[in-house]
Every structure is written in structure tokens, then in C-alpha cells.
Scaffold this motif. Structure first.
Motif, short mmCIF file in Angstrom:
data_model
loop_
_atom_site.label_atom_id
_atom_site.label_comp_id
_atom_site.label_asym_id
_atom_site.label_seq_id
_atom_site.Cartn_x
_atom_site.Cartn_y
_atom_site.Cartn_z
N TRP A 176 -8.83 4.70 1.49
CA TRP A 176 -7.81 4.12 0.40
C TRP A 176 -8.15 2.69 -0.29
N LEU A 177 -8.85 1.68 0.97
CA LEU A 177 -9.56 0.30 0.16
C LEU A 177 -10.15 0.64 -0.97
N ALA A 178 -10.50 1.65 -0.95
CA ALA A 178 -11.36 1.79 -2.54
C ALA A 178 -10.77 1.89 -4.28
N LEU A 179 -9.13 1.91 -3.82
CA LEU A 179 -8.68 2.15 -4.91
C LEU A 179 -8.75 0.49 -5.92
N PRO A 180 -7.78 -0.09 -4.85
CA PRO A 180 -7.70 -1.87 -5.28
C PRO A 180 -9.05 -2.25 -5.60
N PHE A 181 -9.98 -1.79 -5.24
CA PHE A 181 -11.47 -2.86 -4.90
C PHE A 181 -12.21 -2.07 -6.20
N ALA A 182 -11.90 -1.15 -6.48
CA ALA A 182 -12.27 -0.49 -7.81
C ALA A 182 -11.76 -1.14 -9.27
N GLY A 183 -10.40 -0.85 -9.03
CA GLY A 183 -9.79 -2.23 -9.61
C GLY A 183 -10.78 -3.48 -10.03
N ALA A 214 -1.43 -7.64 -5.59
CA ALA A 214 0.44 -7.12 -4.16
C ALA A 214 -0.83 -5.69 -4.69
N ALA A 215 -1.54 -4.80 -5.14
CA ALA A 215 -2.31 -3.84 -4.87
C ALA A 215 -2.53 -3.72 -3.48
N LEU A 216 -3.61 -4.68 -2.84
CA LEU A 216 -4.24 -4.60 -2.30
C LEU A 216 -3.31 -4.82 -1.09
N LEU A 217 -1.86 -5.70 -0.89
CA LEU A 217 -1.06 -5.41 -0.39
C LEU A 217 -0.56 -4.91 0.04
N LEU A 218 0.33 -3.72 -1.13
CA LEU A 218 0.39 -3.07 -0.42
C LEU A 218 -0.32 -1.51 -0.26
N THR A 219 -1.72 -1.28 -0.81
CA THR A 219 -2.01 -0.95 -0.26
C THR A 219 -2.60 -0.54 1.31
N LEU A 220 -2.43 -2.04 1.82
CA LEU A 220 -2.92 -2.84 3.05
C LEU A 220 -1.80 -2.29 4.49
N LEU A 221 -0.66 -2.88 3.89
CA LEU A 221 0.75 -2.07 4.18
C LEU A 221 1.03 -0.37 4.12
N LEU A 222 0.48 0.01 3.41
CA LEU A 222 0.87 2.00 3.74
C LEU A 222 0.07 2.76 4.68
N VAL A 223 -1.66 1.82 5.33
CA VAL A 223 -3.06 2.51 4.87
C VAL A 223 -2.47 2.16 6.89
N PHE A 224 -2.32 0.61 7.53
CA PHE A 224 -2.16 0.20 8.24
C PHE A 224 -1.24 -0.57 8.87
#
Length: 75
Positions: free
Chosen positions: A31-38, A65-75
Motif C-alpha cells: 500500500w505504501l507503493a501508491l504514494p511513493f509511486a506518485g 496528505a496522501a502519505l498520511l492517509l495511507t499510513l492511517l488506513l494501513v497501520f
């Protein structure tokens, strides 16, 4: 994208750095690949295009904001 915008070497180093970060993020969680690909796409596409400073800032805020949202949803 602001201070070193005319440096081709800096652009290459930035793209390489973001590519390595994408691999590391993917190993931690797919899931972290998504913001990092961006981030990698941003590092390749934006520098050298004459993008205004406020636009660069808005893109940075959206990426954060994309990274924060990803971190909140995944972890």
C-alpha cells in the motif's frame, strides 16, 4: 524543484532517490507503493517545467496528505 531546478544532475539524483524509496516502501507494505509511486512520478515529471512555486507547494501538500492517509488506513 525550486532551488536546484536548473541542475540536471540534481534531477537525476532525485529520480534515483525516489526510485529507491519506492522499492523500500513496497517492501514495507504494498500500500505504501501508491504514494511513493506518485512521488517518483512527481520527481521525474515536474522539475525543469517552469512550475510556479505555489503549485509546487500544493503538490507537496497533496503528497504529504496522501502519505498520511495511507499510513492511517494501513497501520
Amino acid at each position: 524543484m525550486i532551488r536546484e531546478r536548473r541542475s540536471a544532475g540534481y534531477r537525476r539524483a532525485s529520480a534515483a532517490h525516489h526510485a529507491v524509496a519506492l522499492v523500500a516502501a513496497t517492501l514495507l507494505s504494498p500500500w505504501l507503493a501508491l504514494p511513493f509511486a506518485g512521488y517518483l512520478a512527481r520527481a521525474v515529471a515536474l522539475p525543469g517545467r517552469g512550475v510556479k512555486v505555489p503549485v509546487v507547494g500544493a503538490v507537496e501538500i497533496a503528497g504529504s496528505a496522501a502519505l498520511l492517509l495511507t499510513l492511517l488506513l494501513v497501520f
